[in-house]
Write an enzyme that holds these catalytic residues in place. Structure first.
Site, short mmCIF file in Angstrom:
data_model
loop_
_atom_site.label_atom_id
_atom_site.label_comp_id
_atom_site.label_asym_id
_atom_site.label_seq_id
_atom_site.Cartn_x
_atom_site.Cartn_y
_atom_site.Cartn_z
N CYS A 151 -10.63 0.96 7.70
CA CYS A 151 -10.04 2.25 8.05
C CYS A 151 -10.66 3.39 7.26
CB CYS A 151 -8.53 2.20 7.81
SG CYS A 151 -8.07 1.54 6.20
N GLU B 69 0.86 -1.20 0.00
CA GLU B 69 0.00 0.00 0.00
C GLU B 69 0.89 1.25 0.00
OE1 GLU B 69 -2.07 -1.03 3.70
OE2 GLU B 69 -3.82 -1.53 2.50
ZN LIG Z 1 -8.04 3.20 4.65
#
Ligand SMILES: [Zn+2]
Length: 652
Positions: free
Chosen positions: A406, A322
């Site tokens: 998230c 990521e």
């Molecule tokens: Zn996130």
């Protein structure tokens, strides 16, 4: 009564740098800014009416709230979910708190207070609080700082508590957060003080502790934030890798532990981690004024914006880790561009903006907000993007929730706090960063209060009227966005303003204002075809379409029968702008004529062939091509989408 107002009611500001020595701009309280209409207000309203209640249901149904009941000994059931799921509850609470500053809502308050009660009950006698590390896991507390996110969760608890304190005046959640923060300060620190050297693998605690210092005045929290920032780059983190969803994760760059922050010049590693660290470091600079910190942040901002950022403002181009990629590594379909990273970029740019008032940070804040954060939430407010690709086959759709959730509450807390990002105040006067229909009540240094009334259709057109109500001398600082290459035109009570209104700066209008004075700002919004640095190979020969602050894209549903890959825009494409109140909650669509140039017959069943000079002549037939704002894509029937379109613009 759950909410008790204390005698010193704090102001509900998102980042309270009002006393920060090295901040030029001070914030306005959320309660003093009203958004009345427009894109931002409609997104904020959906967040309040649809997103927050549905997210609370998800927190219940997925066991995230039950984990607190369990940790309090009130539920005999296994822990559910992932070890950092507490943070989703905290981010939701932060969003709920900011929402209540402008929109009293007994049902939202009931949900908020129910969640707070569970959190209070789950706190351990020594102040520790993390529902994963209770009972059978209690002995594993603080044993894996690199991966287990305990300080990250603590940071989100602190942010929620500060928001709740500022929004309601209640110290309930703040007391919980302080007890935990005190436990953290007692646990981590210099070894000569008998404490542990350690910091979290996922940054977040740093900016939270600075804000806790600002809220409480307790300097211990600021020193602890500095300790955590300074500890990075010394090999305490990231020595190991582990298997994540998208492959091997970890390593020192992944955790921003490859060198001390003051020596960093490039954005590397996990994008959300990196951007939260920089936001926290900017907060530290605002308090301490260490020039080496600011120098590093400015260099990293330069690296990000000139080499490692999508045209949407999205960051983090790799699924693997990521993470930020190498310079110019910006794949479109495989863009990661996590919604959280965009939210973090808004947070970082806001802090940089308040430090020195440089319009480039407000430009990127606005750009990222509209084009990288807003796409994260569906128009109905019920589903979310984690990744935000810039081209797609139609398979990438928003989800109602995630196991690692998230992004949903992150976009919720940003939307809930939006009014706080519109204005600033300094010794110079009042700064208008963002344009949107609404009002702002501003207290000036001379104890005068002024009310500004903005009237505008922005971002659909660039005309903004600001009526000043109140009598005082001050500078009104209007942002002239860098995209407005012609510069802004300003009139004051019908007379032209003779100062500078050049792009990428704030025009300062200083005068003794009288009630009812009207400023008209006109920001021309021609459609812009934007090209990309030639080193980004897959954008070669292509353009992206922008108008005002908005990035546009083509979606199949508006262009039936066309293969979006075959659309070629002429070099002098002219566009019509059409506002469609019925479409996608109201958007301006852009239409132009394009050629359709499919691969010629010689490409049949071939992937490669000997290169020859191109000879294709302009096509006789053109087709109408319709584009919509990128933030609104994937809200109708699935189909291909593209931001970068082939073009006859010359390649350089
Ligand atoms: Zn996130």
């Amino acid at each position: 009564m759950e909410t008790v107002l204390d005698s010193t009611q704090p102001l509900p500001v998102v980042v309270d740098n009002s006393k920060s020595r090295y901040s030029r701009l001070r914030p306005l309280s959320l309660g003093d800014v009203r958004l009345l209409d427009g894109v931002l207000e409609s997104r904020r309203r959906v967040n309040r009416e649809a997103t927050l209640p549905s997210q609370y249901d998800h927190l219940e149904q997925t066991g995230r709230l039950d984990n607190f009941r369990r940790a309090a000994g009130k539920l005999d059931a296994p822990f559910r979910g992932v070890y950092f799921n507490d943070s989703d509850v905290y981010k939701w609470l932060e969003a709920a708190a900011w929402t209540l500053t402008s929109d009293p809502d007994p049902e939202l308050e009931r949900m908020m207070n129910a969640a707070i009660r569970k959190i209070e009950d789950a706190q351990q006698p020594d102040g520790y609080l993390n529902t994963y590390f209770t009972f059978e896991k209690a002995s594993e507390r603080w044993t894996d700082l690199t991966h287990k996110h305990e300080l990250y969760c603590a940071g989100h608890l602190i942010q929620a508590a500060v928001a709740h304190h500022r929004a309601t005046g209640s110290q309930r959640l703040l007391n919980v957060a302080r007890r935990f923060a005190d436990h953290i300060c007692d646990t981590f620190g210099p070894e000569e003080e008998g404490k542990r050297l350690g910091t979290d693998g996922h940054e977040e605690i740093e900016l939270a502790l600075v804000e806790l210092y600002r809220d409480t005045g307790d300097r211990t929290y600021l020193d602890q934030a500095q300790f955590f920032v300074d500890l990075r780059g010394h090999g305490l983190l990231g020595g190991r890798t582990y298997h994540g969803v998208h492959g091997l994760l970890g390593g020192r760059e992944y955790h921003q532990d490859h060198k001390p922050l003051r020596e960093m010049r490039e954005m590397v590693g996990h994008a959300v981690r990196a951007i939260y660290l920089n936001a926290g470091a900017a907060d530290l600079y605002a308090e301490m004024g260490d020039p080496t910190l600011l120098e590093a942040l400015e260099q990293m901002w330069h690296n990000m914006t000139t080499r490692r950022m999508y045209v949407s403002g999205g960051i983090g181009s790799r699924y693997e880790d990521e993470a930020f990629g190498e310079d110019y590594e910006l794949p479109n379909a495989r863009a990661y561009a996590e919604t959280c990273a965009a939210v973090g970029s808004v947070m970082w740019n806001w802090r940089m903006l308040t430090i020195d008032g440089d319009a480039r940070y407000a430009d990127l804040l606005e750009h990222t907000l509209y084009n990288a954060a807003l796409p994260g939430l569906s128009l109905d407010g019920h589903s979310y993007f984690y990744q935000n690709p810039l081209s797609d086959s139609g398979a990438h759709r928003r989800s109602p929730w995630f196991g690692v959730a998230c992004c949903p509450p992150n976009v919720a807390r940003l939307l809930a706090s939006l009014p706080g990002y519109l204005y600033g105040v300094s010794d110079h006067g009042i700064w208008v960063h963002l344009y949107a229909e609404g009002t702002a009540e501003v207290s000036l240094d001379n104890d005068r209060t002024v009310v500004l009334r903005q009237r505008t259709q922005y971002p659909w057109d660039g005309d903004v009227e600001i009526e000043v109500n109140g009598e005082s001398e001050f500078g009104l600082m209007l942002r002239i966005p860098a995209w407005c290459e012609e510069g802004g035109a300003i009139e004051i009570n019908g007379d032209p303003f003779d100062g500078s209104a050049s792009p990428g700066s704030y025009a300062e209008i200083r005068r003794a204002w009288r009630a009812g004075d009207k400023v008209r700002l006109s920001l021309p919004m021609p459609v812009r075809c934007v090209e990309c640095h030639p080193y980004v190979a897959e954008n070669a020969g292509r353009v992206a379409i922008m108008r005002g602050p908005l990035l546009y894209c083509v979606e199949q549903v508006d262009n039936p029968g066309l293969d979006l890959r075959d659309i070629v825009l002429p070099a002098e494409a002219s566009f019509s702008v059409q506002y469609r109140p019925d479409l996608l909650s109201g958007v301006a669509v852009l239409k132009t004529l394009g050629e359709i140039i499919p691969p010629d017959e010689k490409w049949r069943e071939r992937l490669y062939r000997r290169a020859r000079p191109r000879t294709d002549a302009p096509q006789d037939t053109t087709v109408e091509v319709t584009t919509i704002p990128y933030y609104a894509w994937a809200n109708r029937e699935p189909g291909p989408m593209r931001v970068w379109l082939r073009s006859r613009f010359p390649l350089r």
